[in-house]
Scaffold this motif. Structure first.
Motif, PDB file in Angstrom:
ATOM      1  N   SER A  57       0.830  -1.201   0.000  1.00 29.20           N
ATOM      2  CA  SER A  57       0.000   0.000   0.000  1.00 29.20           C
ATOM      3  C   SER A  57       0.864   1.250   0.000  1.00 29.20           C
ATOM      4  N   VAL A  58       0.329   2.311  -0.601  1.00 30.73           N
ATOM      5  CA  VAL A  58       0.981   3.619  -0.540  1.00 30.73           C
ATOM      6  C   VAL A  58      -0.067   4.689  -0.255  1.00 30.73           C
ATOM      7  N   CYS A  59       0.384   5.755   0.391  1.00 26.84           N
ATOM      8  CA  CYS A  59      -0.466   6.910   0.684  1.00 26.84           C
ATOM      9  C   CYS A  59      -0.243   7.993  -0.367  1.00 26.84           C
ATOM     10  N   HIS A  60      -1.283   8.779  -0.629  1.00 25.70           N
ATOM     11  CA  HIS A  60      -1.120   9.929  -1.527  1.00 25.70           C
ATOM     12  C   HIS A  60      -2.287  10.887  -1.355  1.00 25.70           C
ATOM     13  N   SER A  61      -2.222  11.982  -2.094  1.00 23.14           N
ATOM     14  CA  SER A  61      -3.258  13.016  -2.088  1.00 23.14           C
ATOM     15  C   SER A  61      -3.330  13.789  -0.775  1.00 23.14           C
ATOM     16  N   MET A  62      -2.202  13.883  -0.073  1.00 24.79           N
ATOM     17  CA  MET A  62      -2.020  14.688   1.125  1.00 24.79           C
ATOM     18  C   MET A  62      -2.545  13.993   2.382  1.00 24.79           C
ATOM     19  N   SER A  63      -1.619  13.637   3.242  1.00 27.93           N
ATOM     20  CA  SER A  63      -1.907  13.057   4.553  1.00 27.93           C
ATOM     21  C   SER A  63      -2.726  11.773   4.480  1.00 27.93           C
ATOM     22  N   CYS A  64      -2.362  10.919   3.533  1.00 28.44           N
ATOM     23  CA  CYS A  64      -3.043   9.632   3.347  1.00 28.44           C
ATOM     24  C   CYS A  64      -4.529   9.808   3.085  1.00 28.44           C
ATOM     25  N   TYR A  65      -4.886  10.893   2.398  1.00 28.92           N
ATOM     26  CA  TYR A  65      -6.286  11.087   2.022  1.00 28.92           C
ATOM     27  C   TYR A  65      -6.742   9.927   1.140  1.00 28.92           C
ATOM     28  N   LYS A  66      -5.821   9.422   0.312  1.00 26.49           N
ATOM     29  CA  LYS A  66      -6.092   8.250  -0.507  1.00 26.49           C
ATOM     30  C   LYS A  66      -5.042   7.177  -0.215  1.00 26.49           C
ATOM     31  N   ILE A  67      -5.460   5.933  -0.209  1.00 26.25           N
ATOM     32  CA  ILE A  67      -4.564   4.791  -0.072  1.00 26.25           C
ATOM     33  C   ILE A  67      -4.779   3.891  -1.279  1.00 26.25           C
ATOM     34  N   SER A  68      -3.682   3.550  -1.957  1.00 25.69           N
ATOM     35  CA  SER A  68      -3.777   2.706  -3.142  1.00 25.69           C
ATOM     36  C   SER A  68      -2.870   1.496  -3.002  1.00 25.69           C
ATOM     37  N   GLU A  69      -3.259   0.422  -3.670  1.00 21.22           N
ATOM     38  CA  GLU A  69      -2.440  -0.785  -3.700  1.00 21.22           C
ATOM     39  C   GLU A  69      -1.565  -0.745  -4.950  1.00 21.22           C
ATOM     40  N   ALA A  70      -0.323  -1.180  -4.810  1.00 23.36           N
ATOM     41  CA  ALA A  70       0.609  -1.169  -5.927  1.00 23.36           C
ATOM     42  C   ALA A  70       1.424  -2.451  -5.917  1.00 23.36           C
ATOM     43  N   SER A  71       2.196  -2.659  -6.987  1.00 24.42           N
ATOM     44  CA  SER A  71       3.054  -3.830  -7.075  1.00 24.42           C
ATOM     45  C   SER A  71       4.234  -3.516  -7.991  1.00 24.42           C
ATOM     46  N   ILE A  72       5.296  -4.295  -7.844  1.00 20.79           N
ATOM     47  CA  ILE A  72       6.471  -4.160  -8.694  1.00 20.79           C
ATOM     48  C   ILE A  72       6.704  -5.499  -9.373  1.00 20.79           C
ATOM     49  N   ASN A  73       6.838  -5.497 -10.705  1.00 17.17           N
ATOM     50  CA  ASN A  73       7.032  -6.778 -11.384  1.00 17.17           C
ATOM     51  C   ASN A  73       8.423  -7.329 -11.090  1.00 17.17           C
ATOM     52  N   LYS A  74       8.610  -8.591 -11.359  1.00 24.02           N
ATOM     53  CA  LYS A  74       9.833  -9.287 -10.959  1.00 24.02           C
ATOM     54  C   LYS A  74      11.082  -8.684 -11.581  1.00 24.02           C
ATOM     55  N   GLN A  75      10.999  -8.284 -12.852  1.00 22.57           N
ATOM     56  CA  GLN A  75      12.177  -7.721 -13.506  1.00 22.57           C
ATOM     57  C   GLN A  75      12.558  -6.373 -12.915  1.00 22.57           C
ATOM     58  N   ASP A  76      11.573  -5.506 -12.684  1.00 20.10           N
ATOM     59  CA  ASP A  76      11.859  -4.203 -12.078  1.00 20.10           C
ATOM     60  C   ASP A  76      12.408  -4.376 -10.668  1.00 20.10           C
ATOM     61  N   TRP A  77      11.840  -5.321  -9.925  1.00 18.76           N
ATOM     62  CA  TRP A  77      12.313  -5.550  -8.558  1.00 18.76           C
ATOM     63  C   TRP A  77      13.746  -6.068  -8.555  1.00 18.76           C
ATOM     64  N   GLN A  78      14.055  -6.950  -9.486  1.00 16.78           N
ATOM     65  CA  GLN A  78      15.419  -7.465  -9.580  1.00 16.78           C
ATOM     66  C   GLN A  78      16.396  -6.356  -9.943  1.00 16.78           C
ATOM     67  N   ASN A  79      15.981  -5.451 -10.823  1.00 16.88           N
ATOM     68  CA  ASN A  79      16.833  -4.314 -11.183  1.00 16.88           C
ATOM     69  C   ASN A  79      17.129  -3.442  -9.971  1.00 16.88           C
ATOM     70  N   ILE A  80      16.133  -3.277  -9.108  1.00 15.21           N
ATOM     71  CA  ILE A  80      16.323  -2.482  -7.893  1.00 15.21           C
ATOM     72  C   ILE A  80      17.271  -3.186  -6.938  1.00 15.21           C
ATOM     73  N   LEU A  81      17.104  -4.495  -6.779  1.00 15.41           N
ATOM     74  CA  LEU A  81      17.974  -5.241  -5.874  1.00 15.41           C
ATOM     75  C   LEU A  81      19.420  -5.236  -6.356  1.00 15.41           C
ATOM     76  N   THR A  82      19.601  -5.177  -7.667  1.00 13.88           N
ATOM     77  CA  THR A  82      20.954  -5.164  -8.232  1.00 13.88           C
ATOM     78  C   THR A  82      21.734  -3.927  -7.793  1.00 13.88           C
ATOM     79  N   LEU A  83      21.032  -2.871  -7.430  1.00 15.33           N
ATOM     80  CA  LEU A  83      21.707  -1.652  -6.969  1.00 15.33           C
ATOM     81  C   LEU A  83      22.543  -1.911  -5.717  1.00 15.33           C
ATOM     82  N   PHE A  84      22.230  -2.982  -5.002  1.00 16.33           N
ATOM     83  CA  PHE A  84      22.905  -3.279  -3.739  1.00 16.33           C
ATOM     84  C   PHE A  84      23.983  -4.354  -3.882  1.00 16.33           C
TER      85      PHE A  84
END
Length: 217
Positions: A57-84
């Motif tokens: 989940s992520v908050c947005h629209s100022m002070s968690c006025y809205k809460i949305s569900e999100a996801s990261i696909n496997k390739q994008d997540w692997q690219n992020i992990l590679t930074l470490f």
């Protein structure tokens, strides 16, 4: 900083007061003192306290006025992990954290229409998609938790969100934090100062608590 809501109840969670590690506690939005119980129960109960890359989940629209569900696909997540992959020091790891959070903000922004989130509390047309420090501190905590759970944080551990300003005569402000496990220095990880997809500030929490701003570099 300016807020859409009245002052909120901040989360001063001292590490020594926790009966178990911070990483085991569910992440929750910072609750506004203006929020009625039914609003909290109906809107915030769906916030995912134990995030994973394929569902968080992520908050947005100022002070968690809205809460949305999100996801990261496997390739994008692997690219992020590679930074470490080649971090030989805590300083290297903090730089990788900055890059990772910038990438996650960009990817999430496309999904929840916050890709045009401006720095600080600037608003182009309306507040939808714009984030204040409550949103940023919460979302950055979510991203840090996912990185920690992935096992790529070898020099740091995540810690609770912190607030400043209430007792210093300054405008209230919030940040995510993490702790250098070698030095025990706690760092603010603050995404609020810059627009969506930009690297957050990572600075000694004591300095941040004193009212530090990027212009003071």
């Amino acid at each position: 900083m300016l807020r859409y809501r009245t002052p909120f109840i901040t989360l001063f969670l001292a590490l020594s007061a926790c009966s178990s590690p911070y990483a085991e506690h569910p992440i929750k939005p910072i609750r506004s003192s203006q929020s009625l119980n039914d609003i909290w129960d109906n809107d915030y109960r769906f916030f995912i306290g134990h995030p994973t890359p394929d569902r968080f989940s992520v908050c947005h629209s100022m002070s968690c006025y809205k809460i949305s569900e999100a996801s990261i696909n496997k390739q994008d997540w692997q690219n992020i992990l590679t930074l470490f992959a080649n971090n030989d020091s805590a300083e290297d790891e903090r730089h990788a954290v900055q890059q990772a959070i910038a990438s996650l903000e960009f990817l999430v922004g496309i999904q929840i229409s916050s890709q045009h989130d401006l720095a600080r509390n600037q608003i182009a047309s309306n507040r939808y998609g714009q984030m204040d420090c409550v949103d940023e501190a919460t979302n950055t905590s979510v991203y840090l938790r996912m990185l920690e759970n992935a096992g790529v944080l070898t020099w740091h551990t995540t810690a609770s969100r912190m607030s400043r300003g209430i007792f210093q005569g300054q405008a209230p402000h919030n940040t995510a934090t993490m702790i250098d496990t070698q030095t025990q220095i706690r760092y603010a990880v603050d995404s609020w100062f810059y627009e969506n997809g930009k690297a957050p500030v990572i600075i000694n929490l004591d300095k941040w608590m004193s009212g530090w701003e990027p212009e003071q570099q």
